[in-house]
Design an enzyme around this catalytic site. Structure first.
Site, PDB file in Angstrom:
ATOM      1  N   ASN A 123      10.887   0.169   3.496  1.00  0.00           N
ATOM      2  CA  ASN A 123       9.831   1.174   3.459  1.00  0.00           C
ATOM      3  C   ASN A 123       8.806   1.032   4.575  1.00  0.00           C
ATOM      4  OD1 ASN A 123       7.827   3.090   2.067  1.00  0.00           O
ATOM      5  ND2 ASN A 123       6.719   1.140   1.969  1.00  0.00           N
TER       6      ASN A 123
ATOM      7  N   TYR B  18       8.974   7.747  16.097  1.00  0.00           N
ATOM      8  CA  TYR B  18       9.045   7.846  14.637  1.00  0.00           C
ATOM      9  C   TYR B  18      10.187   8.762  14.211  1.00  0.00           C
ATOM     10  CZ  TYR B  18       7.250   8.477   9.842  1.00  0.00           C
ATOM     11  OH  TYR B  18       7.090   8.520   8.472  1.00  0.00           O
TER      12      TYR B  18
ATOM     13  N   GLU C 240       5.050  15.577   2.732  1.00  0.00           N
ATOM     14  CA  GLU C 240       3.588  15.393   2.779  1.00  0.00           C
ATOM     15  C   GLU C 240       3.154  14.659   1.514  1.00  0.00           C
ATOM     16  OE1 GLU C 240       2.170  16.199   5.517  1.00  0.00           O
ATOM     17  OE2 GLU C 240       3.773  17.404   6.374  1.00  0.00           O
ATOM     18  N   VAL C 241       2.859  13.377   1.670  1.00  0.00           N
ATOM     19  CA  VAL C 241       2.507  12.522   0.532  1.00  0.00           C
ATOM     20  C   VAL C 241       1.098  11.974   0.750  1.00  0.00           C
ATOM     21  CG1 VAL C 241       3.146  10.522  -0.854  1.00  0.00           C
ATOM     22  CG2 VAL C 241       4.925  11.858   0.298  1.00  0.00           C
TER      23      VAL C 241
ATOM     24  N   GLN D 260       8.389  17.082  14.653  1.00  0.00           N
ATOM     25  CA  GLN D 260       6.943  17.254  14.475  1.00  0.00           C
ATOM     26  C   GLN D 260       6.262  17.514  15.815  1.00  0.00           C
ATOM     27  OE1 GLN D 260       4.774  14.633  11.644  1.00  0.00           O
ATOM     28  NE2 GLN D 260       3.478  14.117  13.400  1.00  0.00           N
TER      29      GLN D 260
ATOM     30  N   ILE E 216       3.239   4.318  -0.481  1.00  0.00           N
ATOM     31  CA  ILE E 216       4.457   4.539  -1.244  1.00  0.00           C
ATOM     32  C   ILE E 216       5.016   3.222  -1.771  1.00  0.00           C
ATOM     33  CG2 ILE E 216       6.883   5.213  -1.004  1.00  0.00           C
ATOM     34  CD1 ILE E 216       5.919   7.520   0.803  1.00  0.00           C
TER      35      ILE E 216
ATOM     36  N   SER F  90       0.841  -1.196   0.000  1.00  0.00           N
ATOM     37  CA  SER F  90       0.000   0.000   0.000  1.00  0.00           C
ATOM     38  C   SER F  90       0.876   1.245   0.000  1.00  0.00           C
ATOM     39  CB  SER F  90      -0.928   0.020   1.224  1.00  0.00           C
ATOM     40  OG  SER F  90      -0.171   0.064   2.421  1.00  0.00           O
TER      41      SER F  90
ATOM     42  N   LYS G 206      10.639  13.501   6.348  1.00  0.00           N
ATOM     43  CA  LYS G 206      11.030  14.870   6.690  1.00  0.00           C
ATOM     44  C   LYS G 206      11.003  15.096   8.194  1.00  0.00           C
ATOM     45  CE  LYS G 206       6.653  16.549   7.558  1.00  0.00           C
ATOM     46  NZ  LYS G 206       6.155  17.299   8.725  1.00  0.00           N
TER      47      LYS G 206
ATOM     48  N   ARG H 267       2.482  -7.072   6.078  1.00  0.00           N
ATOM     49  CA  ARG H 267       1.715  -7.855   7.052  1.00  0.00           C
ATOM     50  C   ARG H 267       0.244  -7.968   6.682  1.00  0.00           C
ATOM     51  NH1 ARG H 267       1.979  -3.724  12.254  1.00  0.00           N
ATOM     52  NH2 ARG H 267       0.796  -1.984  11.332  1.00  0.00           N
TER      53      ARG H 267
END
Length: 262
Positions: free
Chosen positions: A87, A157, A189-190, A151, A19, A17, A145, A39
């Site tokens: 990823n 993370y 931001e994707v 953040q 990217i 799923s 980023k 998974r």
């Protein structure tokens, strides 16, 4: 541009799923042979139905020995591994104030440890691929980023994604004798399905999305997964044969351009 990826086996963690799936689709279009490790059995089945040439391995990469087992299954299914894309992961919002040491360590399992474990398990196959003399294997690590900007409220993370950038540089040095390359992609931001789901969980999704997109200098829009995938395929290819140890930002200028632009 001919990328020369035809027939190459690329293992992608988190490949069912977002990217990872976008990269898989682009690789198939280039004639490569992705092996998707994820998974989510249903998502893997959907990718298999949409892209019959891919191979799939269902695995929870946090489990002891799971990465080595997934690599073994990939080798059994495809016969080789010519590149690895690390990823898999998720922004799990384990912060300093509202997290716990146990949750922080769990976040490392979710977002970092399997990067090392997968690369370590795949290294003999990558060396074998390099020995053929007609291909330059590589490892591509997907960071974020958040490693650069912070953040707030997501210590696990952020730490994991920062460590991934450091590992990228260290592996690039260590694997020079094998003519292997190691690079990192740094998205910002994707608009993935997971991102969309997060937006839709907010009281005013449209307002939050507008606030985010206005902070992206180029085009005032989010990056698409396809744009990340295009760079991933380039970095794996012989067209990028002298690029290693790099942190490549595909983000519309989000991280590096002057904030007054937004």
């Amino acid at each position: 541009m001919e990328l020369g990826l035809g027939g190459r086996v690329v293992l992608i963690t988190g490949g069912a799923s977002g990217i990872g799936a976008a990269i898989a689709r682009e690789l198939v279009a280039e004639g490569a042979r992705p092996v998707l490790v994820d998974r989510n059995a249903a998502a893997l089945a959907a990718m298999q139905a949409a892209l019959p040439s891919v191979r799939t391995v269902q695995a929870e990469l946090r489990a002891p020995g799971a990465c080595a087992d997934a690599v073994a299954q990939a080798l059994a299914a495809a016969g080789a591994i010519d590149a690895v894309i690390n990823n898999a992961g998720v922004n799990d919002c384990v912060g300093l104030e509202h997290g716990t040491p146990a949750l922080f360590r769990d976040s490392m399992d979710i977002n970092l440890h399997h990067y090392y474990d997968t690369a370590h398990a795949a290294l003999p196959a990558l060396k074998l691929s390099a020995a053929s003399g007609d291909w330059q294997p590589s490892i591509l690590n997907v960071s974020s980023k958040v490693a650069m900007t912070g953040q707030g409220g997501t210590s696990g993370y952020a730490a994991a994604k920062g460590a991934i950038l450091a590992l990228t540089r260290d592996w690039a040095v260590e694997l020079l004798p094998y003519n292997m390359r190691v690079n990192a992609l740094v998205p910002a931001e994707v608009m993935t399905p997971l991102y969309r789901s997060w937006l839709d969980s907010l009281p005013d999704p449209a307002a939050r999305e507008a606030r985010i997109t206005t902070s992206i200098p180029l085009g005032k829009r989010m990056t698409t997964p396809a744009e990340i995938a295009a760079m991933a395929c380039f970095l794996l290819s012989a067209r990028a044969s002298h690029i290693t140890g790099q942190h490549v930002h595909v983000d519309g200028g989000y991280v590096h351009l002057d904030r007054t632009l937004t």
